[in-house]
Design a protein around this motif. Structure first.
Motif, short mmCIF file in Angstrom:
data_model
loop_
_atom_site.label_atom_id
_atom_site.label_comp_id
_atom_site.label_asym_id
_atom_site.label_seq_id
_atom_site.Cartn_x
_atom_site.Cartn_y
_atom_site.Cartn_z
N ALA A 1 5.19 7.00 5.41
CA ALA A 1 5.54 7.58 6.71
C ALA A 1 5.82 9.07 6.59
O ALA A 1 5.32 9.87 7.40
N ALA A 2 6.59 9.47 5.56
CA ALA A 2 6.92 10.89 5.41
C ALA A 2 5.66 11.71 5.14
O ALA A 2 5.51 12.81 5.70
N ALA A 3 4.74 11.16 4.34
CA ALA A 3 3.50 11.89 4.05
C ALA A 3 2.66 12.05 5.32
O ALA A 3 2.13 13.14 5.59
N ALA A 4 2.56 10.97 6.10
CA ALA A 4 1.75 11.03 7.32
C ALA A 4 2.35 12.02 8.32
O ALA A 4 1.63 12.80 8.95
N VAL A 5 3.68 11.99 8.46
CA VAL A 5 4.33 12.90 9.42
C VAL A 5 4.18 14.36 8.96
O VAL A 5 3.93 15.25 9.77
N ALA A 6 4.31 14.58 7.65
CA ALA A 6 4.15 15.95 7.13
C ALA A 6 2.74 16.46 7.42
O ALA A 6 2.57 17.62 7.84
#
Lengths: 150, 148
Positions: free
Chosen positions: B44-49
């Motif tokens: 999730a953090a990678a996709a949001v970044a």
């Protein structure tokens, strides 16, 4: 009208996927009381999510801000409808029968339908975000001040 | 922007948690001791970044900002839900409330009965509303391209 309806439906589908309504309905025993199966429960969650989706739609004045022609809106409409169809027992049954006939026996049709369902979910997520970040400006009378250039 | 980033990450984690399709992948990484929520957090953090970077979100947010208070409230409630889910909240109340006959015992009872799920649900509702309000308050793409 069609654009608005597709964005509203897309929002409802995404809300039902992000907010654990299904778990809540199961936890509260509503599904058992109404005799709902898992599939019907997903569709019921989408219906339930239409109300908050409409409130968000109205709050952001989306009706006046969705661009006239936008690829994201088209993808959103397609993915939302596909997701809903894959969560209604009779359309899912039709899709399963068609996949069984159309696909060679070496490919499991259940896995193909599951992959299509995953694609529909991801499509709804990506295209709704695409719609939101590509909205037109807020109508002039209530427009906020634009950030100063650095 | 940090609040929006955190909120979007938590909401995407919730979306990923509902995906049964990733069960096999989670089972695979569980063999090396990585729990399900850790994988979801990283994804999730990678996709949001990626999303924030690709859309220049931090430069497109308009003033006055919308939804940030809701996001802050949602993150606070989410933290309470996490504490309630781990059982620390009831343990802390048991630790501090010595007098079980007074008004504090009612507080202890309420905390003991507080399930994590409704609190998570309220947090997610706040986060969704805040995130939608923030994401619908951006400079339109054509105007942004003309300016930068």
């Amino acid at each position: 009208m069609l654009r608005r309806a597709s964005v509203l439906l897309g929002m409802a589908v995404l809300l039902s996927l992000v907010i654990p309504l299904k778990a809540l309905l199961k936890h509260s025993g509503v599904d058992a009381a109404l005799g709902m199966r898992d599939l019907e429960l997903v569709a019921a969650c989408v219906l339930l999510a239409l109300l908050p989706a409409f409130a968000l739609f109205h709050d952001a004045q989306l009706a006046r801000r969705i661009p006239r022609w936008n690829i994201w809106v088209a993808v959103l409409a397609f993915c939302s409808v596909l997701f809903l169809l894959l969560h209604l027992p009779w359309t899912l049954g039709l899709a399963a029968v068609y996949a069984k006939e159309a696909l060679p026996p070496t490919i499991p049709h259940g896995a193909v339908i599951s992959a299509i369902e995953l694609a529909a979910r991801l499509g709804v997520l990506v295209s709704l975000v695409g719609v939101l970040v590509n909205l037109d400006a807020i109508p002039a009378e209530e427009a906020p001040v634009k950030r100063r250039k650095k | 922007m940090k609040r929006l980033f955190l909120a979007l990450t938590l909401l995407l984690m919730s979306f990923l948690a509902a995906l049964d399709h990733l069960d096999a992948f989670h089972a695979l990484v569980a063999r090396i001791g990585i729990q399900r929520w850790m994988t979801e957090l990283v994804l999730a953090a990678a996709a949001v970044a990626l999303f924030v970077n690709a859309t220049h979100l931090h430069r497109r947010l308009l003033f006055p900002r919308r939804g940030l208070r809701l996001l802050a409230a949602g993150l606070g409630v989410y933290a309470i839900a996490l504490v309630a889910a781990t059982g620390w909240l009831s343990r802390a109340v048991d630790f501090f409330v010595i007098d079980t006959s007074g008004a504090w015992s009612a507080v202890a009872d309420v905390v003991a009965d507080l399930g994590a799920q409704p609190v998570f649900l309220s947090a997610q509702v706040l986060l969704v509303v805040g995130a939608v309000r923030a994401l619908t308050n951006l400079v339109p793409p054509a105007e942004f391209e003309a300016d930068y």
